[in-house]
Design a protein around this motif. Structure first.
Motif, PDB file in Angstrom:
ATOM      1  N   MET A   1     -53.339 -63.596 -19.577  1.00  0.00           N
ATOM      2  CA  MET A   1     -53.169 -64.510 -18.436  1.00  0.00           C
ATOM      3  C   MET A   1     -52.069 -64.001 -17.524  1.00  0.00           C
ATOM      4  SD  MET A   1     -52.362 -68.580 -18.528  1.00  0.00           S
ATOM      5  CE  MET A   1     -52.061 -69.520 -17.057  1.00  0.00           C
ATOM      6  N   ASP A   2     -52.330 -63.986 -16.220  1.00  0.00           N
ATOM      7  CA  ASP A   2     -51.383 -63.431 -15.252  1.00  0.00           C
ATOM      8  C   ASP A   2     -50.677 -64.562 -14.526  1.00  0.00           C
ATOM      9  OD1 ASP A   2     -50.204 -61.264 -13.769  1.00  0.00           O
ATOM     10  OD2 ASP A   2     -51.409 -62.001 -12.080  1.00  0.00           O
ATOM     11  N   SER A   3     -49.806 -65.270 -15.257  1.00  0.00           N
ATOM     12  CA  SER A   3     -49.133 -66.402 -14.632  1.00  0.00           C
ATOM     13  C   SER A   3     -47.645 -66.431 -14.933  1.00  0.00           C
ATOM     14  CB  SER A   3     -49.778 -67.718 -15.079  1.00  0.00           C
ATOM     15  OG  SER A   3     -49.712 -67.822 -16.483  1.00  0.00           O
ATOM     16  N   ALA A   4     -47.071 -65.281 -15.368  1.00  0.00           N
ATOM     17  CA  ALA A   4     -45.647 -65.228 -15.656  1.00  0.00           C
ATOM     18  C   ALA A   4     -44.849 -65.274 -14.361  1.00  0.00           C
ATOM     19  CB  ALA A   4     -45.324 -63.938 -16.414  1.00  0.00           C
ATOM     20  N   PRO A   5     -43.719 -65.970 -14.371  1.00  0.00           N
ATOM     21  CA  PRO A   5     -42.916 -66.054 -13.147  1.00  0.00           C
ATOM     22  C   PRO A   5     -42.418 -64.676 -12.730  1.00  0.00           C
ATOM     23  CG  PRO A   5     -42.210 -67.681 -14.770  1.00  0.00           C
ATOM     24  CD  PRO A   5     -43.151 -66.759 -15.464  1.00  0.00           C
ATOM     25  N   LEU A   6     -42.323 -64.451 -11.433  1.00  0.00           N
ATOM     26  CA  LEU A   6     -41.775 -63.201 -10.929  1.00  0.00           C
ATOM     27  C   LEU A   6     -40.258 -63.235 -11.036  1.00  0.00           C
ATOM     28  CD1 LEU A   6     -43.962 -62.714  -7.762  1.00  0.00           C
ATOM     29  CD2 LEU A   6     -44.332 -61.814 -10.042  1.00  0.00           C
ATOM     30  N   GLN A   7     -39.670 -62.058 -11.126  1.00  0.00           N
ATOM     31  CA  GLN A   7     -38.231 -61.967 -11.315  1.00  0.00           C
ATOM     32  C   GLN A   7     -37.502 -61.979  -9.966  1.00  0.00           C
ATOM     33  OE1 GLN A   7     -36.973 -62.050 -14.424  1.00  0.00           O
ATOM     34  NE2 GLN A   7     -39.116 -62.295 -15.041  1.00  0.00           N
ATOM     35  N   SER A   8     -36.230 -62.317 -10.004  1.00  0.00           N
ATOM     36  CA  SER A   8     -35.290 -62.306  -8.876  1.00  0.00           C
ATOM     37  C   SER A   8     -35.530 -63.459  -7.911  1.00  0.00           C
ATOM     38  CB  SER A   8     -35.337 -60.981  -8.111  1.00  0.00           C
ATOM     39  OG  SER A   8     -36.470 -60.920  -7.286  1.00  0.00           O
ATOM     40  N   PRO A   9     -34.450 -64.087  -7.457  1.00  0.00           N
ATOM     41  CA  PRO A   9     -34.578 -65.194  -6.494  1.00  0.00           C
ATOM     42  C   PRO A   9     -35.124 -64.701  -5.172  1.00  0.00           C
ATOM     43  CG  PRO A   9     -32.291 -64.512  -6.697  1.00  0.00           C
ATOM     44  CD  PRO A   9     -33.056 -63.774  -7.761  1.00  0.00           C
ATOM     45  N   GLN A  10     -35.878 -65.583  -4.498  1.00  0.00           N
ATOM     46  CA  GLN A  10     -36.499 -65.219  -3.227  1.00  0.00           C
ATOM     47  C   GLN A  10     -36.235 -66.311  -2.196  1.00  0.00           C
ATOM     48  OE1 GLN A  10     -38.241 -62.401  -2.507  1.00  0.00           O
ATOM     49  NE2 GLN A  10     -37.937 -61.557  -4.552  1.00  0.00           N
ATOM     50  N   PRO A  11     -36.316 -65.966  -0.905  1.00  0.00           N
ATOM     51  CA  PRO A  11     -36.148 -67.000   0.118  1.00  0.00           C
ATOM     52  C   PRO A  11     -37.248 -68.047   0.046  1.00  0.00           C
ATOM     53  CG  PRO A  11     -36.570 -64.819   1.091  1.00  0.00           C
ATOM     54  CD  PRO A  11     -36.577 -64.663  -0.384  1.00  0.00           C
ATOM     55  N   LYS A  12     -37.089 -69.135   0.802  1.00  0.00           N
ATOM     56  CA  LYS A  12     -38.091 -70.193   0.798  1.00  0.00           C
ATOM     57  C   LYS A  12     -39.447 -69.641   1.186  1.00  0.00           C
ATOM     58  CE  LYS A  12     -34.949 -74.069   1.570  1.00  0.00           C
ATOM     59  NZ  LYS A  12     -34.615 -75.230   2.438  1.00  0.00           N
ATOM     60  N   LEU A  13     -40.484 -70.205   0.568  1.00  0.00           N
ATOM     61  CA  LEU A  13     -41.823 -69.624   0.645  1.00  0.00           C
ATOM     62  C   LEU A  13     -42.387 -69.556   2.056  1.00  0.00           C
ATOM     63  CD1 LEU A  13     -44.226 -68.464  -0.895  1.00  0.00           C
ATOM     64  CD2 LEU A  13     -45.078 -70.805  -1.160  1.00  0.00           C
ATOM     65  N   LYS A  47     -49.119 -78.752  -7.053  1.00  0.00           N
ATOM     66  CA  LYS A  47     -47.907 -78.366  -6.330  1.00  0.00           C
ATOM     67  C   LYS A  47     -46.992 -77.437  -7.124  1.00  0.00           C
ATOM     68  CE  LYS A  47     -47.904 -82.400  -3.302  1.00  0.00           C
ATOM     69  NZ  LYS A  47     -47.132 -83.513  -2.716  1.00  0.00           N
ATOM     70  N   ARG A  48     -47.610 -76.637  -7.976  1.00  0.00           N
ATOM     71  CA  ARG A  48     -46.858 -75.584  -8.675  1.00  0.00           C
ATOM     72  C   ARG A  48     -46.512 -74.482  -7.674  1.00  0.00           C
ATOM     73  NH1 ARG A  48     -50.697 -73.634 -13.262  1.00  0.00           N
ATOM     74  NH2 ARG A  48     -48.958 -72.196 -13.681  1.00  0.00           N
ATOM     75  N   HIS A  49     -45.390 -73.844  -7.886  1.00  0.00           N
ATOM     76  CA  HIS A  49     -45.012 -72.735  -7.006  1.00  0.00           C
ATOM     77  C   HIS A  49     -45.905 -71.530  -7.309  1.00  0.00           C
ATOM     78  CE1 HIS A  49     -42.661 -69.688  -4.925  1.00  0.00           C
ATOM     79  NE2 HIS A  49     -41.951 -70.672  -4.373  1.00  0.00           N
ATOM     80  N   PRO A  50     -46.359 -70.817  -6.279  1.00  0.00           N
ATOM     81  CA  PRO A  50     -47.225 -69.647  -6.508  1.00  0.00           C
ATOM     82  C   PRO A  50     -46.632 -68.624  -7.468  1.00  0.00           C
ATOM     83  CG  PRO A  50     -47.262 -70.240  -4.201  1.00  0.00           C
ATOM     84  CD  PRO A  50     -46.213 -71.114  -4.844  1.00  0.00           C
ATOM     85  N   ARG A  51     -45.287 -68.551  -7.560  1.00  0.00           N
ATOM     86  CA  ARG A  51     -44.662 -67.609  -8.480  1.00  0.00           C
ATOM     87  C   ARG A  51     -44.992 -67.927  -9.933  1.00  0.00           C
ATOM     88  NH1 ARG A  51     -41.310 -64.201  -6.442  1.00  0.00           N
ATOM     89  NH2 ARG A  51     -40.624 -64.435  -4.292  1.00  0.00           N
ATOM     90  N   GLU A  52     -45.350 -69.179 -10.194  1.00  0.00           N
ATOM     91  CA  GLU A  52     -45.692 -69.590 -11.552  1.00  0.00           C
ATOM     92  C   GLU A  52     -47.172 -69.405 -11.846  1.00  0.00           C
ATOM     93  OE1 GLU A  52     -44.559 -73.644 -11.720  1.00  0.00           O
ATOM     94  OE2 GLU A  52     -42.410 -73.257 -11.405  1.00  0.00           O
ATOM     95  N   MET A  53     -47.900 -68.900 -10.854  1.00  0.00           N
ATOM     96  CA  MET A  53     -49.338 -68.740 -10.992  1.00  0.00           C
ATOM     97  C   MET A  53     -49.736 -67.298 -10.708  1.00  0.00           C
ATOM     98  SD  MET A  53     -50.711 -72.290  -9.251  1.00  0.00           S
ATOM     99  CE  MET A  53     -49.865 -72.146  -7.667  1.00  0.00           C
ATOM    100  N   GLY A  54     -51.036 -67.025 -10.846  1.00  0.00           N
ATOM    101  CA  GLY A  54     -51.519 -65.668 -10.623  1.00  0.00           C
ATOM    102  C   GLY A  54     -53.009 -65.641 -10.392  1.00  0.00           C
ATOM    103  N   SER A  55     -53.658 -64.580 -10.835  1.00  0.00           N
ATOM    104  CA  SER A  55     -55.075 -64.367 -10.537  1.00  0.00           C
ATOM    105  C   SER A  55     -55.980 -65.446 -11.138  1.00  0.00           C
ATOM    106  CB  SER A  55     -55.516 -62.989 -11.036  1.00  0.00           C
ATOM    107  OG  SER A  55     -55.337 -62.882 -12.428  1.00  0.00           O
ATOM    108  N   GLU A  56     -55.620 -65.972 -12.307  1.00  0.00           N
ATOM    109  CA  GLU A  56     -56.463 -67.022 -12.921  1.00  0.00           C
ATOM    110  C   GLU A  56     -56.491 -68.272 -12.056  1.00  0.00           C
ATOM    111  OE1 GLU A  56     -55.661 -67.909 -16.969  1.00  0.00           O
ATOM    112  OE2 GLU A  56     -55.989 -65.857 -17.668  1.00  0.00           O
ATOM    113  N   GLU A  57     -55.337 -68.631 -11.528  1.00  0.00           N
ATOM    114  CA  GLU A  57     -55.269 -69.821 -10.682  1.00  0.00           C
ATOM    115  C   GLU A  57     -55.983 -69.591  -9.349  1.00  0.00           C
ATOM    116  OE1 GLU A  57     -52.136 -70.220 -13.729  1.00  0.00           O
ATOM    117  OE2 GLU A  57     -52.762 -68.593 -12.394  1.00  0.00           O
ATOM    118  N   ILE A  58     -55.841 -68.394  -8.798  1.00  0.00           N
ATOM    119  CA  ILE A  58     -56.562 -68.061  -7.562  1.00  0.00           C
ATOM    120  C   ILE A  58     -58.060 -68.137  -7.804  1.00  0.00           C
ATOM    121  CG2 ILE A  58     -57.074 -66.248  -5.886  1.00  0.00           C
ATOM    122  CD1 ILE A  58     -54.229 -65.249  -6.228  1.00  0.00           C
ATOM    123  N   GLU A  59     -58.496 -67.554  -8.906  1.00  0.00           N
ATOM    124  CA  GLU A  59     -59.918 -67.555  -9.253  1.00  0.00           C
ATOM    125  C   GLU A  59     -60.435 -68.984  -9.428  1.00  0.00           C
ATOM    126  OE1 GLU A  59     -62.072 -64.406 -11.931  1.00  0.00           O
ATOM    127  OE2 GLU A  59     -61.247 -65.998 -13.205  1.00  0.00           O
TER     128      GLU A  59
END
Length: 327
Positions: A1-13, A47-59
């Motif tokens: 499953m490709d839903s691991a959070p991405l690393q490092s803080p990022q600006p607002k989406l 309303k999950r942040h996209p960083r917590e999701m991945g290809s499975e959620e897109i699909e």
């Protein structure tokens, strides 16, 4: 499953999305569309942040559009493009292939085409700039947004040509300008010139420039050359820069006008502005024009797209006269 959070803080989406779209010179229309699809995707997944999701959620979301919402192939493709943009360009996250994606099949229905008599019935019920716009849809084979995005600089009266600009400036094409529209168009541009002079006198008079030109020639936005052929009746504020522009006319006004006059003319077909473009292609083929030339005028990348109009030409016994009609 490709839903691991991405690393490092990022600006607002969403500010990051808008900034990246602007950097890549996407049109404001595309920006608005992509943002709406991304918002729908986030809402669909609680309303999950996209960083917590991945290809499975897109699909899962794209399959929802296909099976539950029954969207068209082009709509699903647009949603997919928006989400892939989000992950690749904004989140910088490589996604694995979506092997279980349910792809909506493209609608293979033949395009709605008007007869020449029906085209005349539509045009005869219009006047002013609306008549001119719809005449260009049929006479030049323009899409409605291509017509509305025409600039003064795109008209070559001597060569009877129109330059049709791709939104991102990569696939510009040349199409024909009907000789019968030269004088009406020149008269219309005189009115546009007066409006532009009034705007300049009030400290405005600027039009947003095509991609790439704004950086090279920032002052050209106030020249008459770069004004829209069919300007909006109102000034508007650009959401990115805060600049006040005279944008082009609204496509919805054209859509409503075409639908209204088609009904008045008792045309029992689903008539839209693009119906005029379909009619342009079909009537050229019926007149003996070759498919490759029609393809170039329409701006189709693949001739197979243009070939669908040959099916329209050949309907009714594949273009063969019935023996009953020749006895």
């Amino acid at each position: 499953m490709d839903s691991a959070p991405l690393q490092s803080p990022q600006p607002k989406l969403f500010p990051s999305i808008i900034e990246r779209l602007a950097a890549l010179e996407y049109s404001q229309r595309t920006e608005e569309s992509y943002i709406q699809w991304i918002k729908r995707f986030i809402t669909f997944h609680g309303k999950r942040h996209p960083r917590e999701m991945g290809s499975e959620e897109i699909e899962a979301y794209l399959n929802h559009l296909a099976t539950d919402k029954k969207v068209s192939a082009s709509t699903q493709s647009q949603a997919k493009s928006a989400l892939l943009f989000l992950y690749k360009e904004v989140l910088q996250h490589a996604l694995p292939a979506m092997e279980n994606l349910i792809k909506v099949k493209a609608d293979k229905r033949l395009p709605v085409v008007l007869t020449k008599h029906e085209v005349q019935a539509v045009l005869s019920r219009l006047d002013g700039s609306m008549w001119l716009m719809v005449s260009l849809l049929y006479g030049s084979g323009l899409r409605v947004m291509e017509c509305l995005r025409l600039r003064i600089a795109d008209i070559d009266f001597d060569r009877l040509e129109l330059l049709v600009r791709d939104t991102n400036g990569y696939k510009n094409r040349i199409t024909l300008l009907p000789a019968s529209l030269v004088e009406p168009l020149k008269a219309h541009l005189q009115e546009v010139a007066l409006l532009h002079e009034e705007d300049l006198a009030k400290g405005f008079g600027e039009a947003s420039l095509p991609a790439g030109l704004a950086k090279k020639y920032p002052e050209d936005g106030k020249t008459f050359t770069w004004q829209y052929v069919f300007p909006s009746s109102k000034l508007s504020v650009d959401q990115r820069s805060g600049a006040v522009y005279r944008h082009h006319a609204d496509e919805k006004t054209v859509q409503r006008a075409v639908k209204k006059v088609a009904k008045q003319a008792d045309i029992n077909k689903e008539v839209t502005p693009n119906t005029l473009r379909h009619s342009f292609a079909t009537h050229l083929l019926q007149g003996g024009q070759d498919v490759q030339t029609v393809q170039a005028l329409l701006g189709h990348a693949d001739v197979s797209t243009t070939m669908i109009y040959t099916q329209v030409v050949n309907t009714g016994g594949r273009g063969v006269a019935s023996p009953l009609d020749v006895i």
